[in-house]
Write a protein that holds these residues in place. Structure first.
Motif, PDB file in Angstrom:
ATOM      1  N   PHE A 124       0.889  -1.157  -0.265  1.00  6.88           N
ATOM      2  CA  PHE A 124      -0.060  -0.247   0.416  1.00  6.88           C
ATOM      3  C   PHE A 124       0.481   1.379   0.397  1.00  6.88           C
ATOM      4  CE2 PHE A 124      -2.977   3.119   2.026  1.00  6.88           C
ATOM      5  CZ  PHE A 124      -3.695   3.060   1.147  1.00  6.88           C
ATOM      6  N   GLU A 125       1.089   1.987  -0.758  1.00  8.91           N
ATOM      7  CA  GLU A 125       0.811   3.637  -1.108  1.00  8.91           C
ATOM      8  C   GLU A 125       0.285   4.591  -1.424  1.00  8.91           C
ATOM      9  OE1 GLU A 125       5.288   2.549  -2.949  1.00  8.91           O
ATOM     10  OE2 GLU A 125       3.666   2.611  -4.462  1.00  8.91           O
ATOM     11  N   GLY A 126      -1.257   4.014  -1.124  1.00  7.65           N
ATOM     12  CA  GLY A 126      -2.243   5.364  -0.835  1.00  7.65           C
ATOM     13  C   GLY A 126      -2.842   4.480  -1.882  1.00  7.65           C
ATOM     14  N   ARG A 127      -4.905   4.513  -2.369  1.00  6.26           N
ATOM     15  CA  ARG A 127      -5.625   3.202  -2.334  1.00  6.26           C
ATOM     16  C   ARG A 127      -5.383   3.858  -3.897  1.00  6.26           C
ATOM     17  NH1 ARG A 127     -11.616   4.059  -0.171  1.00  6.26           N
ATOM     18  NH2 ARG A 127     -10.624   3.770   1.520  1.00  6.26           N
ATOM     19  N   GLY A 128      -5.215   5.358  -4.661  1.00  3.22           N
ATOM     20  CA  GLY A 128      -5.237   5.206  -5.976  1.00  3.22           C
ATOM     21  C   GLY A 128      -3.710   4.918  -6.739  1.00  3.22           C
ATOM     22  N   LYS A 129      -3.050   5.608  -5.934  1.00  5.22           N
ATOM     23  CA  LYS A 129      -1.313   5.050  -6.069  1.00  5.22           C
ATOM     24  C   LYS A 129      -0.868   3.411  -6.778  1.00  5.22           C
ATOM     25  CE  LYS A 129       3.719   5.535  -5.590  1.00  5.22           C
ATOM     26  NZ  LYS A 129       4.802   6.472  -4.530  1.00  5.22           N
ATOM     27  N   THR A 130      -1.959   2.671  -4.827  1.00  5.91           N
ATOM     28  CA  THR A 130      -1.551   1.514  -5.627  1.00  5.91           C
ATOM     29  C   THR A 130      -2.311   0.685  -6.233  1.00  5.91           C
ATOM     30  OG1 THR A 130      -1.026   1.576  -3.385  1.00  5.91           O
ATOM     31  CG2 THR A 130      -1.144  -0.869  -4.044  1.00  5.91           C
ATOM     32  N   LYS A 131      -3.908   0.525  -6.448  1.00  8.73           N
ATOM     33  CA  LYS A 131      -4.596   0.503  -7.536  1.00  8.73           C
ATOM     34  C   LYS A 131      -3.943   0.349  -8.600  1.00  8.73           C
ATOM     35  CE  LYS A 131      -8.649   2.326  -5.823  1.00  8.73           C
ATOM     36  NZ  LYS A 131      -9.794   2.501  -5.909  1.00  8.73           N
ATOM     37  N   ASN A 132      -3.308   1.573  -9.356  1.00 11.10           N
ATOM     38  CA  ASN A 132      -2.649   1.736 -10.494  1.00 11.10           C
ATOM     39  C   ASN A 132      -1.522   1.010 -11.040  1.00 11.10           C
ATOM     40  OD1 ASN A 132      -2.991   3.518 -12.289  1.00 11.10           O
ATOM     41  ND2 ASN A 132      -1.594   5.332 -12.062  1.00 11.10           N
ATOM     42  N   LYS A 133      -0.650   0.775  -9.547  1.00  9.66           N
ATOM     43  CA  LYS A 133       0.429   0.139 -10.554  1.00  9.66           C
ATOM     44  C   LYS A 133       0.079  -1.292 -10.783  1.00  9.66           C
ATOM     45  CE  LYS A 133       4.907  -0.842  -7.230  1.00  9.66           C
ATOM     46  NZ  LYS A 133       5.459   0.234  -5.976  1.00  9.66           N
ATOM     47  N   ILE A 171      -6.951  -8.519  11.971  1.00  7.46           N
ATOM     48  CA  ILE A 171      -5.982  -8.516  11.852  1.00  7.46           C
ATOM     49  C   ILE A 171      -5.068  -7.932  12.208  1.00  7.46           C
ATOM     50  CG2 ILE A 171      -3.727  -8.503   9.671  1.00  7.46           C
ATOM     51  CD1 ILE A 171      -5.857 -10.308   7.894  1.00  7.46           C
ATOM     52  N   LYS A 172      -5.800  -6.222  12.207  1.00  5.18           N
ATOM     53  CA  LYS A 172      -5.612  -5.146  12.465  1.00  5.18           C
ATOM     54  C   LYS A 172      -5.003  -4.855  13.898  1.00  5.18           C
ATOM     55  CE  LYS A 172      -5.808  -0.297  11.677  1.00  5.18           C
ATOM     56  NZ  LYS A 172      -3.770   0.545  11.512  1.00  5.18           N
ATOM     57  N   SER A 173      -6.033  -5.839  14.440  1.00  2.00           N
ATOM     58  CA  SER A 173      -6.254  -5.831  15.492  1.00  2.00           C
ATOM     59  C   SER A 173      -4.721  -6.104  16.610  1.00  2.00           C
ATOM     60  CB  SER A 173      -7.335  -6.882  16.841  1.00  2.00           C
ATOM     61  OG  SER A 173      -7.572  -7.818  16.717  1.00  2.00           O
ATOM     62  N   PHE A 174      -4.159  -7.079  15.398  1.00  2.00           N
ATOM     63  CA  PHE A 174      -2.625  -7.797  16.215  1.00  2.00           C
ATOM     64  C   PHE A 174      -2.285  -7.409  15.505  1.00  2.00           C
ATOM     65  CE2 PHE A 174      -5.748 -12.059  16.170  1.00  2.00           C
ATOM     66  CZ  PHE A 174      -5.471 -12.245  17.375  1.00  2.00           C
ATOM     67  N   ASN A 175      -2.347  -5.918  15.168  1.00  3.44           N
ATOM     68  CA  ASN A 175      -1.343  -4.973  14.709  1.00  3.44           C
ATOM     69  C   ASN A 175      -0.410  -5.454  12.944  1.00  3.44           C
ATOM     70  OD1 ASN A 175      -1.241  -3.436  16.400  1.00  3.44           O
ATOM     71  ND2 ASN A 175       0.181  -4.436  18.181  1.00  3.44           N
ATOM     72  N   ASN A 176      -1.571  -6.201  12.235  1.00  2.00           N
ATOM     73  CA  ASN A 176      -0.346  -6.829  11.356  1.00  2.00           C
ATOM     74  C   ASN A 176      -1.233  -6.175  10.316  1.00  2.00           C
ATOM     75  OD1 ASN A 176       0.916  -8.438   9.575  1.00  2.00           O
ATOM     76  ND2 ASN A 176       0.142 -10.204  10.073  1.00  2.00           N
ATOM     77  N   LEU A 177      -1.693  -4.587  10.825  1.00  2.18           N
ATOM     78  CA  LEU A 177      -1.856  -4.156   9.251  1.00  2.18           C
ATOM     79  C   LEU A 177      -1.515  -2.706   9.718  1.00  2.18           C
ATOM     80  CD1 LEU A 177      -3.879  -5.896   6.864  1.00  2.18           C
ATOM     81  CD2 LEU A 177      -6.253  -3.684   8.088  1.00  2.18           C
ATOM     82  N   ASN A 178      -1.129  -2.309   8.681  1.00  2.00           N
ATOM     83  CA  ASN A 178      -0.520  -0.745   8.756  1.00  2.00           C
ATOM     84  C   ASN A 178      -1.228   0.150   8.412  1.00  2.00           C
ATOM     85  OD1 ASN A 178       2.393  -1.343   9.627  1.00  2.00           O
ATOM     86  ND2 ASN A 178       2.727  -1.709   7.420  1.00  2.00           N
ATOM     87  N   ASN A 179      -1.965  -0.389   7.804  1.00  2.00           N
ATOM     88  CA  ASN A 179      -3.539   0.914   6.710  1.00  2.00           C
ATOM     89  C   ASN A 179      -5.199   0.682   7.496  1.00  2.00           C
ATOM     90  OD1 ASN A 179      -0.846   2.245   5.135  1.00  2.00           O
ATOM     91  ND2 ASN A 179      -0.649  -0.046   3.955  1.00  2.00           N
ATOM     92  N   LEU A 180      -5.168   1.334   7.726  1.00  2.06           N
ATOM     93  CA  LEU A 180      -6.681   1.209   7.354  1.00  2.06           C
ATOM     94  C   LEU A 180      -7.159   0.343   6.907  1.00  2.06           C
ATOM     95  CD1 LEU A 180      -7.899   4.944   7.601  1.00  2.06           C
ATOM     96  CD2 LEU A 180      -7.283   3.864   9.388  1.00  2.06           C
ATOM     97  N   ALA A 181      -8.443  -0.106   8.033  1.00  2.00           N
ATOM     98  CA  ALA A 181      -8.885  -1.482   6.968  1.00  2.00           C
ATOM     99  C   ALA A 181      -9.324  -1.217   5.751  1.00  2.00           C
ATOM    100  CB  ALA A 181      -9.794  -2.525   7.943  1.00  2.00           C
TER     101      ALA A 181
END
Ligand code: GLN
Length: 304
Positions: A124-133, A171-181
């Protein structure tokens, strides 16, 4: 090898199975897909192509996209990725939540939904940027610049994706997600919605049959060792809890999606993509699995 003759014979033989499977309806936009479709494309590393059936029809690649995002992640992140996701078959359905709790939010492998959500977070580098990539990557390896997301399917997944949402938050509750769900799920739902036909799909996987190099352009898509690992992961985890049956019957690394597509690789030789929307109880194409079983039987080209 006369692949054309082989796939035509296969088409005839699987016809009785084509409408026997159940089209996925838990994503309502997918339920509209006609059940009577079948397509198969063999694409060789030497540039030959063999087709039968509805090969110009586009379908939703769904979980097959997990191979594309994992390829991007292996290139971007390298071995650190494996601190966040495992490499063992789960033995559970692709959208199961049960292991996540007692395995502390580390999904078993990158091809179940939980694992793919972690991979989407990792790139993930941003919604638009990652989708585009992701889209640019898929266009590059398929050689088809017109490929796109199906926004209706992505939206349908967003609305009805409560299980995936639960999973991402867990997964986020286990700190295994860096970005918003929700940001990560936006990527995940879009990658699953990419539409292509069996020709595009077979082309996209050719680098995995060619030690990581796109045979059409000579570009290195994935290093040799990483390509070995990707094929191994597909062999052990690519068809969810039916992966043992698929290895037994087909004997090739493969990846399936609930849109009815399955793609498999004969290293050094070819990729083969099949599509038929009716699924078996594991969420894999019923006629598609049979077609690939017949393919390695008639062409005698399983890896074993
Ligand atoms: N988008 C689907 C889901 O999240 C992908 C599942 C699949 O193809 N097996 O449920």
């Amino acid at each position: 090898m006369d692949y054309q003759k082989i796939i035509e014979k296969i088409y005839d033989e699987v016809k009785p199975l084509i409408e026997k499977g159940i089209v996925a309806d838990y994503i309502p936009a997918l339920a509209k897909t006609p059940a009577n479709k079948f397509a198969m494309t063999v694409s060789t590393v030497n540039g030959e192509e063999f087709c039968v059936g509805d090969v110009d029809d586009n379908f939703s690649i769904q979980s097959i996209s997990k191979v594309f995002t994992l390829t991007i992640a292996m290139n971007m992140i390298g071995d650190d990725l494996w601190k966040r996701v495992g490499r063992e078959p789960s033995g559970n359905s692709f959208n199961s939540l049960v292991q996540l709790e007692y395995e502390n939010g580390i999904p078993r492998n990158p091809f179940i939904n939980a694992g793919a959500i972690v991979v989407s977070d990792a790139i993930f580098e941003g919604r638009g940027k990652t989708k585009n990539k992701i889209l640019q990557f898929v266009r590059e390896i398929s050689g088809n610049n017109t490929l796109s997301f199906d926004e209706e399917v992505a939206e349908s997944e967003r609305i009805f994706g409560n299980k995936n949402r639960a999973m991402a938050n867990f997964i986020k509750s286990f700190n295994n997600l860096n970005n918003l769900a929700d940001d990560v799920l936006d990527i995940y739902f879009h990658q699953c919605s990419i539409c292509m036909n069996t020709k595009d799909l077979a082309h996209s996987f050719l680098f995995l049959a060619n030690k990581g190099i796109n045979p059409k352009t000579g570009d290195i898509i994935l290093g040799t060792r990483k390509t070995k690992r990707m094929n191994s992961l597909m062999l052990t985890c690519g068809l969810y809890d039916a992966v043992g049956d698929f290895a037994y019957r087909v004997g090739l690394p493969g990846k399936s999606g609930v849109g009815g597509g399955i793609v498999a690789v004969v290293p050094g030789e070819l990729s083969v993509a099949v599509w038929s929307p009716g699924l078996n109880k594991y969420g894999n194409s019923l006629a598609g699995t049979k077609a690939l079983e017949l393919f390695t039987t008639y062409a005698n080209n399983s890896i074993f």
